[in-house]
Design an enzyme around this catalytic site. Structure first.
Site, short mmCIF file in Angstrom:
data_model
loop_
_atom_site.label_atom_id
_atom_site.label_comp_id
_atom_site.label_asym_id
_atom_site.label_seq_id
_atom_site.Cartn_x
_atom_site.Cartn_y
_atom_site.Cartn_z
N GLY A 1 0.86 -1.41 0.05
CA GLY A 1 -0.02 0.43 -0.03
C GLY A 1 1.00 1.12 0.22
CG ASP A 2 3.30 4.25 1.29
OD1 ASP A 2 3.37 5.16 0.46
OD2 ASP A 2 3.76 4.77 2.96
CB VAL A 3 6.09 -0.27 -3.11
CG1 VAL A 3 6.83 0.08 -4.27
CG2 VAL A 3 4.80 -0.34 -2.30
#
Length: 372
Positions: A226-228
């Protein structure tokens, strides 16, 4: 129980308030660690501290000390209310570590638990200790087409492994940084004072509502990171090289969610384009991703809207955060400097006759794969 009603609202302060002395007392009481060195790390709405243990103070509670130190994570007061999510974050790190993915490993506290809920400055916060994973962050090394391609491969491989991970705490989770909450940005868009930028942001939010929302049921779902982004990806030099790097690991599972795999790809592409300022670099991520994971045409067609939406989300919430916390270094760099310019390039790209559309990521990906 869904925490949908717990989405961030304007004016709500959720970041922990604690000083270094408080952190040292916390880590000693909960983990028996005497901190020789304490460094605050970047954090959007959590507090993160790198801790080097004093080797002269023996800790019988930790039989195998982490050779590179630890990271104490103090979660924001909103996410701390959902204990199931905290447990899911610990479990996903252990799950991936047993599947050859380098990531932090949670450490048990004096009570034998992987987290505890602590009263800090009058609010309840989940506190955890993770083993520190050494390596350079992607944002600090020379960037290359090969590195972006490899990032796409890495993320597809990560999502393939996460197909076998499930946790009940993630099924109903919603938070303001999930792409599914883009319509909720209407409450925060007041922070954009420039009328041209506001028009652009509103255009993207409305497009998300009519182009993405009705099609969500058609998209493949699963647990995603969800937050690469460039601050969550670890890299190391290739053997014998000082300037050629490879992807080695991933950090920060604070945004894990049960969502859509195409969202994971869109987020990864967004942050790569943010650090280059060039929409074409997203095609290199796509090239690596599609080698390891199929992207159906109906999902590919949503990428432009999803990437635009992530940019608007970053820009609006970044501006909101700076309004509340002007010293927040997490949002004062790349997004603020390049975000609006990149968004304009993506929304209004008109290539000349002999140029490839910089948002025709599929063609760019195929060209890279052909050359390779």
């Amino acid at each position: 129980m869904t925490d949908k009603i717990n989405l961030l609202e304007p004016g709500k302060v959720i970041k922990p308030i604690i000083d270094h002395d408080g952190v040292k007392l916390l880590v000693e009481r909960l983990y028996g660690i005497s901190a020789l060195e304490l460094i605050e790390l970047n954090g959007y709405d959590d507090k993160n501290y790198k801790i080097v243990e004093d080797p002269n103070v023996k800790n019988p509670l930790i039989t195998n000390p982490s050779p590179h130190g630890y990271v104490l994570k103090i979660m924001n007061s909103m996410d701390s209310q959902n204990v199931d999510v905290v447990e899911a974050q610990n479990e996903i790190m252990n799950f991936l570590a047993t599947r050859s993915v380098t990531c932090p490993k949670p450490v048990r506290n004096v009570y034998g638990h992987l987290h505890s809920i602590e009263n800090i400055n009058g609010k309840q916060h989940a506190v955890r200790l993770l083993e520190y994973v050494p390596g350079e962050l992607l944002k600090n090394v020379p960037l290359s087409a090969a590195l972006f391609y490899q990032l796409g491969e890495f993320v597809a491989n990560l999502d393939n492994k996460l197909q076998n991970f499930n946790h009940s705490g993630l099924v109903s989770r919603e938070h303001i940084w999930m792409l599914t909450t883009v319509p909720h940005l209407d409450k925060f868009k007041y922070v954009i004072k420039d009328s041209e930028k506001l028009d652009l942001a509103e255009e993207v939010i409305e497009e998300y509502k009519y182009a993405v929302v009705p099609r969500l049921d058609e998209l493949e779902k699963g647990v995603i990171h969800g937050d690469v982004n460039e601050m969550n990806i670890l890299v190391s030099p290739k053997p014998g090289s000082q300037s050629d790097y490879r992807i080695t690991g991933i950090l920060d599972f604070g945004d894990i969610q049960y969502s859509y795999y195409v969202f994971e790809l869109a987020i990864t592409m967004t942050y790569v384009m943010l650090i280059t300022g060039d929409p074409r670099s997203g095609g290199l991520v796509l090239a690596g991703y599609t080698v390891n994971r199929l992207l159906p045409d109906h999902e590919y067609r949503l990428l432009k809207t999803l990437i635009s939406s992530r940019l608007v989300q970053s820009l609006i919430l970044g501006a909101y955060t700076l309004e509340q916390d002007p010293q927040n270094t997490y949002v004062t760099s790349t997004e603020k400097a390049k975000g609006w310019e990149l968004l304009k390039k993506i929304r209004k790209s008109k290539p000349s006759a002999d140029e490839t559309d910089p948002t025709d990521w599929k063609t760019i990906a195929n060209e890279y794969l052909t050359k390779s």
